[in-house]
Design a protein around this motif. Structure first.
Motif, PDB file in Angstrom:
ATOM      1  N   GLU A 256       0.818  -1.209   0.000  1.00  0.00           N
ATOM      2  CA  GLU A 256       0.000   0.000   0.000  1.00  0.00           C
ATOM      3  C   GLU A 256       0.860   1.272   0.000  1.00  0.00           C
ATOM      4  O   GLU A 256       0.460   2.300  -0.543  1.00  0.00           O
ATOM      5  N   ILE A 257       2.073   1.183   0.599  1.00  0.00           N
ATOM      6  CA  ILE A 257       2.964   2.340   0.580  1.00  0.00           C
ATOM      7  C   ILE A 257       3.516   2.559  -0.823  1.00  0.00           C
ATOM      8  O   ILE A 257       3.608   3.696  -1.308  1.00  0.00           O
ATOM      9  N   LEU A 258       3.870   1.473  -1.496  1.00  0.00           N
ATOM     10  CA  LEU A 258       4.373   1.590  -2.872  1.00  0.00           C
ATOM     11  C   LEU A 258       3.314   2.179  -3.795  1.00  0.00           C
ATOM     12  O   LEU A 258       3.630   2.933  -4.722  1.00  0.00           O
ATOM     13  N   ILE A 259       2.048   1.825  -3.548  1.00  0.00           N
ATOM     14  CA  ILE A 259       0.968   2.391  -4.358  1.00  0.00           C
ATOM     15  C   ILE A 259       0.816   3.880  -4.082  1.00  0.00           C
ATOM     16  O   ILE A 259       0.618   4.695  -4.991  1.00  0.00           O
ATOM     17  N   ASP A 260       0.932   4.266  -2.785  1.00  0.00           N
ATOM     18  CA  ASP A 260       0.786   5.681  -2.425  1.00  0.00           C
ATOM     19  C   ASP A 260       1.857   6.546  -3.070  1.00  0.00           C
ATOM     20  O   ASP A 260       1.565   7.653  -3.557  1.00  0.00           O
ATOM     21  N   VAL A 261       3.111   6.089  -3.109  1.00  0.00           N
ATOM     22  CA  VAL A 261       4.201   6.946  -3.569  1.00  0.00           C
ATOM     23  C   VAL A 261       4.181   7.179  -5.080  1.00  0.00           C
ATOM     24  O   VAL A 261       4.902   8.051  -5.586  1.00  0.00           O
ATOM     25  N   VAL A 262       3.374   6.412  -5.809  1.00  0.00           N
ATOM     26  CA  VAL A 262       3.256   6.648  -7.253  1.00  0.00           C
ATOM     27  C   VAL A 262       1.885   7.224  -7.602  1.00  0.00           C
ATOM     28  O   VAL A 262       1.510   7.287  -8.779  1.00  0.00           O
ATOM     29  N   SER A 263       1.139   7.646  -6.582  1.00  0.00           N
ATOM     30  CA  SER A 263      -0.192   8.201  -6.823  1.00  0.00           C
ATOM     31  C   SER A 263      -0.080   9.542  -7.554  1.00  0.00           C
ATOM     32  O   SER A 263       0.892  10.288  -7.396  1.00  0.00           O
ATOM     33  N   GLU A 264      -1.099   9.857  -8.348  1.00  0.00           N
ATOM     34  CA  GLU A 264      -1.153  11.146  -9.024  1.00  0.00           C
ATOM     35  C   GLU A 264      -1.595  12.259  -8.086  1.00  0.00           C
ATOM     36  O   GLU A 264      -1.454  13.442  -8.415  1.00  0.00           O
ATOM     37  N   ASP A 265      -2.125  11.905  -6.931  1.00  0.00           N
ATOM     38  CA  ASP A 265      -2.560  12.893  -5.949  1.00  0.00           C
ATOM     39  C   ASP A 265      -1.350  13.285  -5.095  1.00  0.00           C
ATOM     40  O   ASP A 265      -0.781  12.440  -4.394  1.00  0.00           O
ATOM     41  N   PRO A 266      -0.925  14.556  -5.139  1.00  0.00           N
ATOM     42  CA  PRO A 266       0.256  14.976  -4.366  1.00  0.00           C
ATOM     43  C   PRO A 266       0.145  14.690  -2.875  1.00  0.00           C
ATOM     44  O   PRO A 266       1.129  14.317  -2.238  1.00  0.00           O
ATOM     45  N   ALA A 267      -1.068  14.833  -2.310  1.00  0.00           N
ATOM     46  CA  ALA A 267      -1.234  14.608  -0.867  1.00  0.00           C
ATOM     47  C   ALA A 267      -1.014  13.141  -0.513  1.00  0.00           C
ATOM     48  O   ALA A 267      -0.357  12.811   0.474  1.00  0.00           O
ATOM     49  N   ILE A 268      -1.565  12.244  -1.343  1.00  0.00           N
ATOM     50  CA  ILE A 268      -1.378  10.805  -1.090  1.00  0.00           C
ATOM     51  C   ILE A 268       0.087  10.431  -1.307  1.00  0.00           C
ATOM     52  O   ILE A 268       0.666   9.639  -0.555  1.00  0.00           O
ATOM     53  N   SER A 303       9.602  12.475 -12.049  1.00  0.00           N
ATOM     54  CA  SER A 303       8.163  12.446 -12.319  1.00  0.00           C
ATOM     55  C   SER A 303       7.357  12.142 -11.062  1.00  0.00           C
ATOM     56  O   SER A 303       6.155  12.365 -11.015  1.00  0.00           O
ATOM     57  N   GLN A 304       8.037  11.621 -10.023  1.00  0.00           N
ATOM     58  CA  GLN A 304       7.331  11.266  -8.802  1.00  0.00           C
ATOM     59  C   GLN A 304       7.582  12.280  -7.693  1.00  0.00           C
ATOM     60  O   GLN A 304       7.374  11.981  -6.527  1.00  0.00           O
ATOM     61  N   SER A 305       8.037  13.460  -8.023  1.00  0.00           N
ATOM     62  CA  SER A 305       8.269  14.479  -6.999  1.00  0.00           C
ATOM     63  C   SER A 305       6.941  14.938  -6.419  1.00  0.00           C
ATOM     64  O   SER A 305       5.901  14.847  -7.056  1.00  0.00           O
ATOM     65  N   VAL A 306       7.019  15.437  -5.226  1.00  0.00           N
ATOM     66  CA  VAL A 306       5.818  15.887  -4.538  1.00  0.00           C
ATOM     67  C   VAL A 306       5.639  17.381  -4.774  1.00  0.00           C
ATOM     68  O   VAL A 306       6.453  18.184  -4.341  1.00  0.00           O
ATOM     69  N   ALA A 307       4.578  17.741  -5.495  1.00  0.00           N
ATOM     70  CA  ALA A 307       4.314  19.151  -5.762  1.00  0.00           C
ATOM     71  C   ALA A 307       3.820  19.821  -4.497  1.00  0.00           C
ATOM     72  O   ALA A 307       3.076  19.231  -3.719  1.00  0.00           O
ATOM     73  N   PRO A 308       4.270  21.060  -4.267  1.00  0.00           N
ATOM     74  CA  PRO A 308       3.793  21.755  -3.061  1.00  0.00           C
ATOM     75  C   PRO A 308       2.298  22.000  -3.164  1.00  0.00           C
ATOM     76  O   PRO A 308       1.777  22.277  -4.248  1.00  0.00           O
ATOM     77  N   PRO A 309       1.592  21.858  -2.084  1.00  0.00           N
ATOM     78  CA  PRO A 309       0.145  22.077  -2.120  1.00  0.00           C
ATOM     79  C   PRO A 309      -0.171  23.539  -2.407  1.00  0.00           C
ATOM     80  O   PRO A 309       0.606  24.436  -2.059  1.00  0.00           O
ATOM     81  N   PRO A 310      -1.291  23.805  -3.102  1.00  0.00           N
ATOM     82  CA  PRO A 310      -1.651  25.183  -3.400  1.00  0.00           C
ATOM     83  C   PRO A 310      -1.916  25.953  -2.109  1.00  0.00           C
ATOM     84  O   PRO A 310      -2.425  25.422  -1.129  1.00  0.00           O
ATOM     85  N   THR A 311      -1.535  27.209  -2.130  1.00  0.00           N
ATOM     86  CA  THR A 311      -1.734  28.063  -0.964  1.00  0.00           C
ATOM     87  C   THR A 311      -3.199  28.447  -0.862  1.00  0.00           C
ATOM     88  O   THR A 311      -3.743  29.054  -1.791  1.00  0.00           O
ATOM     89  N   PRO A 312      -3.868  28.071   0.217  1.00  0.00           N
ATOM     90  CA  PRO A 312      -5.294  28.399   0.331  1.00  0.00           C
ATOM     91  C   PRO A 312      -5.503  29.884   0.556  1.00  0.00           C
ATOM     92  O   PRO A 312      -4.648  30.582   1.122  1.00  0.00           O
ATOM     93  N   GLU A 313      -6.650  30.368   0.074  1.00  0.00           N
ATOM     94  CA  GLU A 313      -6.979  31.766   0.304  1.00  0.00           C
ATOM     95  C   GLU A 313      -7.242  31.973   1.786  1.00  0.00           C
ATOM     96  O   GLU A 313      -7.972  31.202   2.408  1.00  0.00           O
TER      97      GLU A 313
END
Length: 611
Positions: A256-268, A303-313
């Motif tokens: 499950e960890i290996l699946i998480d680290v290749v997820s398209e969702d940055p948070a996951i 390609s698997q880098s973690v994008a910074p989350p968008p800054t909330p208003e």
């Protein structure tokens, strides 16, 4: 095969070990069931649920306590919902399953025990991808039928998402709780499996493997065979890791960890990387080396880098020095609100701690679409059963939504407004119903063994009393919980309010058929059965006599359904206020010669007839 996502899953464990009704023996093993099952589910090494999201409810007193907890937790579950119950299972006279609570009365199962239908509905309404129900109680196999009767609407709804039902016994058999044992038989075997594991199995113990083990273990002991129903692929879900798995199973990074680290969702993906770093610091040398290899590979793969989350208003700053704390809302519900333009920050959440639930947002959406205050079907039905026009109630819920409490407050105000003139009208109504029923008896339409039904009994017994000389049994149907509690209290204590109803019986005793009953109070107590529900819930028919009293408006559909449950030729009486749909319905029924008499008594309409 996988475990539930801990952060998106919820578990509710309910057990009842002690009962106030002497005919329901205590089940001391249930306390240990809850304690040990909870421990296995949240075990740091092998468990599948977070301790923060695994709720335990021991010896609950009433239906509302269990219902609120189930509804709230079911609404929060997004990946997996697990519901477990251990205690007495009881059947009503129609064979429907109820779950016994601490104050359940075996004489009044329908109004003091938790209907399985309520549990089923909470599970079906959950947005969880996987839903698991485990019942350790007598007759729990009835849940299999209710969750998946091929001829029911429910069956089609369940097939949409994964749902797994596991019960301790068939539909027509009791379960087993050995005297002196720490656990009940079914849960004890389940815990043995989760504690000891299966040496020949893999990393996880799936639901399907759990069922197979329980069948073999319990059958070998001569105990009832467990039952199951599974839809979709939920049977491959696991409730725990296999404690007996080989040491090599722990040497690699979990899937499950290996699946998480290749997820398209940055948070996951970020969550997976954090877990991977933790494993790299593990004292297990093989696991550390494998985790480091995976981290190096990911570092080289941009390609698997973690994008910074968008800054909330930022939320607007208050001008009076207060600190504004936004209400809690899950991303799923927030997306729903944003999609429909609902300003969720201004909502008052109805969930735990003020959490904004999906239903809160849907209420606003539907209220906006209809252009008026939204009324849920349950609240609408409650108002109808109380005889109250729901459009006249000012709602106190979100966006003016009419809530259950609003209907109950309106009902109480209506009761408080009753005066001596109303009761004088009721005594006159009783006399006229008496003469109508006595005439039907003289014509041979009534014997002494008819089944009687009184709809909307409330706290009024006088219309039901008019059927007493002609019935072997009378069903008192009432939907509102306060009135049900009152009726049960009256029944259990020998009708302490009889002094109030005695003047009505004195009116009835003016006819010899009624005067022939030497102890009407005892006769009434021996013949009545208290039932919960409105007229639409009456599933049986063929009643030989019936009465219905509504102080407020009554709909045509209510009148029509009431007549449907009566046998051909059965005499009936209906009383209600004149400013309702019922008064116009009487005109139609009189034209059809079903209603033979429509009279006014004060502000009330009285309709008498035969089906």
């Amino acid at each position: 095969m996988r475990l539930p996502d801990m952060e998106r899953s919820r578990a509710v464990l309910v057990g009842v070990a002690r009962y106030e009704d002497e005919s329901l023996h205590d089940l001391p093993g249930v306390h240990a069931n809850l304690q040990d099952f909870h421990q296995r589910l949240v075990d740091e090494r092998d468990g599948a649920f977070s301790g923060r999201f695994c709720r335990v409810l021991t010896d609950p007193d009433d239906i509302a306590t269990v219902g609120r907890l189930l509804a709230d937790e079911a609404a929060l579950a997004e990946d997996t919902l697990l519901v477990y119950f251990a205690g007495h299972g009881l059947l009503d006279h129609r064979g429907r399953l109820y779950l016994g609570l601490r104050r359940t009365s075996s004489k009044h199962v329908g109004v003091t025990a938790l209907p399985f239908e309520s549990v089923r509905d909470a599970i079906l309404d959950s947005p969880a991808d996987n839903r698991v129900l485990i019942l350790d109680c007598c007759f729990s196999g009835r849940a299999i039928e209710a969750m998946g009767d091929p001829g029911s609407v429910v069956s089609g709804q369940i097939e949409i998402h994964g749902c797994y039902t596991l019960t301790s016994s068939p539909a027509n058999q009791p379960s087993n709780a050995p005297t002196g044992a720490r656990h009940t038989a079914f849960t004890g075997e389940l815990l043995s499996l989760l504690t000891d594991g299966v040496p020949a199995a893999g990393e996880f113990i799936t639901l399907d493997q759990t069922y197979s083990h329980l069948v073999k273990a319990l059958s070998a002991r001569g105990l009832p065979k467990p039952q199951r129903r599974a839809t979709g692929t939920v049977d491959r879900l696991a409730l725990a890791r296999n404690p007996a798995r080989s040491a090599s199973a722990d040497s690699g990074v979990p899937l499950e960890i290996l699946i998480d680290v290749v997820s398209e969702d940055p948070a996951i993906r970020e969550r997976g990387l954090r877990k991977l770093v933790d494993l790299a610091l593990s004292p297990n040398a093989a696991l550390t080396q494998d985790a480091i290899r995976k981290l190096v590979h990911l570092t080289n793969d941009t390609s698997q880098s973690v994008a910074p989350p968008p800054t909330p208003e930022p939320d607007p700053e208050p001008t009076d020095g207060r600190v504004i704390t936004p209400p809690y809302i899950t991303p799923l519900v927030r997306n729903l609100a944003d999609e429909h333009g609902v300003e969720w920050r201004s909502l008052t959440g109805t969930g735990i701690g003020g959490r904004i639930r999906k239903q809160d947002v849907l209420d606003v959406i539907e209220a906006d679409d209809s252009g008026s205050s939204y009324v849920t079907p349950v609240v609408k039905k409650l108002a109808e059963d109380y005889g109250i026009d729901v459009t006249s109630i000012k709602g106190t819920g979100v966006a003016g939504r009419v809530r259950r409490q609003d209907v109950l407050a309106a009902a109480k105000a209506t009761t408080d407004d009753l005066d001596d003139g109303y009761w004088a009208d009721c005594r006159e109504i009783v006399k006229r119903i008496r003469d109508h029923f006595a005439h039907a008896y003289a014509d041979g339409n009534l014997g002494g063994y008819a089944r009687g039904i009184d709809m909307g009994t409330g706290r009024h017994l006088h219309t039901a009393l008019t059927m007493l000389p002609f019935c072997s049994g009378i069903e008192l149907w009432e939907y509102a919980r306060p009135n049900l509690d009152w009726l049960v209290h009256e029944f259990d204590n020998g009708w302490p309010s009889w002094t109030f109803w005695e003047p009505f019986w004195n009116e009835l005793s003016g006819h010899p058929l009624y005067a022939s009953l030497s102890d009407p109070r005892a006769e009434f107590g021996g013949r009545v059965t208290i039932m919960r529900g409105g007229v639409q819930e009456v599933t049986s028919g063929g009643f030989g006599i019936g009465t219905m009293l509504h102080r407020k408006g009554v709909s045509w559909s209510t009148v029509d359904r009431f007549l449907d449950v009566l046998a051909p030729g059965a005499p009936f009486a209906m009383a209600f206020l004149g400013d309702s749909y019922g008064s116009s319905a009487m005109t139609v029924l009189r034209d059809q010669q079903i209603v033979t008499s429509v009279e006014t008594v004060g502000a009330m309409w009285l309709a008498l007839g035969r089906v």
